[in-house]
Design a protein around this motif. Structure first.
Motif, mmCIF file in Angstrom:
data_model
loop_
_atom_site.group_PDB
_atom_site.id
_atom_site.type_symbol
_atom_site.label_atom_id
_atom_site.label_comp_id
_atom_site.label_asym_id
_atom_site.label_seq_id
_atom_site.Cartn_x
_atom_site.Cartn_y
_atom_site.Cartn_z
ATOM 1 N N CYS A 175 70.279 58.862 36.444
ATOM 2 C CA CYS A 175 70.049 58.049 35.341
ATOM 3 C C CYS A 175 69.911 56.823 35.141
ATOM 4 C CB CYS A 175 70.546 58.528 33.990
ATOM 5 S SG CYS A 175 72.707 58.361 34.561
ATOM 6 N N ASP A 213 73.447 55.672 35.893
ATOM 7 C CA ASP A 213 74.562 55.392 35.183
ATOM 8 C C ASP A 213 75.569 55.180 36.245
ATOM 9 O OD1 ASP A 213 73.647 54.275 32.762
ATOM 10 O OD2 ASP A 213 74.037 56.931 32.218
ATOM 11 N N CYS A 230 76.583 56.212 28.566
ATOM 12 C CA CYS A 230 76.554 56.671 27.380
ATOM 13 C C CYS A 230 77.673 57.034 26.665
ATOM 14 C CB CYS A 230 74.942 57.348 27.282
ATOM 15 S SG CYS A 230 75.649 58.911 27.652
ATOM 16 N N THR A 264 78.859 59.926 28.380
ATOM 17 C CA THR A 264 79.038 60.042 30.144
ATOM 18 C C THR A 264 80.831 59.419 29.704
ATOM 19 O OG1 THR A 264 76.905 59.014 30.542
ATOM 20 C CG2 THR A 264 79.174 59.108 31.977
ATOM 21 N N HIS A 313 73.890 66.288 32.529
ATOM 22 C CA HIS A 313 74.362 65.172 33.509
ATOM 23 C C HIS A 313 75.667 64.495 33.639
ATOM 24 C CE1 HIS A 313 71.732 62.656 31.260
ATOM 25 N NE2 HIS A 313 72.403 62.373 32.072
ATOM 26 N N CYS A 314 75.467 64.058 32.153
ATOM 27 C CA CYS A 314 76.514 63.287 32.211
ATOM 28 C C CYS A 314 77.777 63.989 32.709
ATOM 29 C CB CYS A 314 76.774 63.066 30.896
ATOM 30 S SG CYS A 314 75.560 62.659 30.144
HETATM 31 FE FE1 FES Z 1 73.622 58.562 32.218
HETATM 32 FE FE2 FES Z 1 74.976 59.544 30.638
HETATM 33 S S1 FES Z 1 73.040 59.364 30.354
HETATM 34 S S2 FES Z 1 75.907 59.863 32.502
#
Ligand code: FES
Length: 149
Positions: A50, A52, A75, A78, A118-119
């Motif tokens: 994503c 991050d 986010c 996360t 997935h976080c």
């Molecule tokens: Fe990317 Fe949470 S949206 S890790």
């Protein structure tokens, strides 16, 4: 005037309200173990699909995690997952920390919506890499001299 903190709070609450458990909201709003550890025994920085990034630092004594900290540009969920993962890692041996699963983090948070699961995977994968970094440093201690973290 709205402060940076107020904007962050609005962002997190807007994102988490009605979709997340009280535990998730608590860890998103009051994250535990944020920040780095100077001269850490293990460190990893992992960027998920994503985009991050999660970073985890470990202080390990006698093969047991004394302290685990994190930082992320991700986010609110996360942040909550990083907070919970570092809480779960504390007092575990390196081997037991490698066994912490995405499901274990999800269970401890009381679950996450499908689109945020997935976080928890990102935080668990980062923890595993940080433990592997510790194990590598243990085998080759001289390499620590060249580390940036
Ligand atoms: Fe990317 Fe949470 S949206 S890790």
């Amino acid at each position: 005037m709205t402060s940076e903190y107020d904007r962050l709070e609005e962002y997190i609450m807007g994102e988490t309200e009605n979709k997340h458990t009280e535990t998730v909201v608590d860890h998103a709003m009051n994250p535990r173990n944020v920040g780095n550890i100077q001269d850490a025994d293990g460190f990893a920085s992992v960027t998920g699909p994503c985009g991050d990034t999660m970073e985890i630092w470990l202080r390990i004594r006698q093969d047991r995690i004394q302290e685990a900290t994190f930082w992320t540009d991700g986010c609110g969920t996360t942040i909550a997952a990083g907070s919970m993962t570092t809480e779960l890692a504390r007092d575990k041996t390196a081997a037991d920390a490698l066994r912490i699963s995405q499901q274990e983090v999800l269970d401890a948070l009381g679950g996450l919506p499908e689109e945020n699961r997935h976080c928890a995977l990102l935080t668990v994968n980062t923890l595993k890499e940080a433990v592997k970094d510790y194990l590598k440093n243990k085998r080759e201690p001289w390499k620590r001299v060249y580390r940036k973290h």
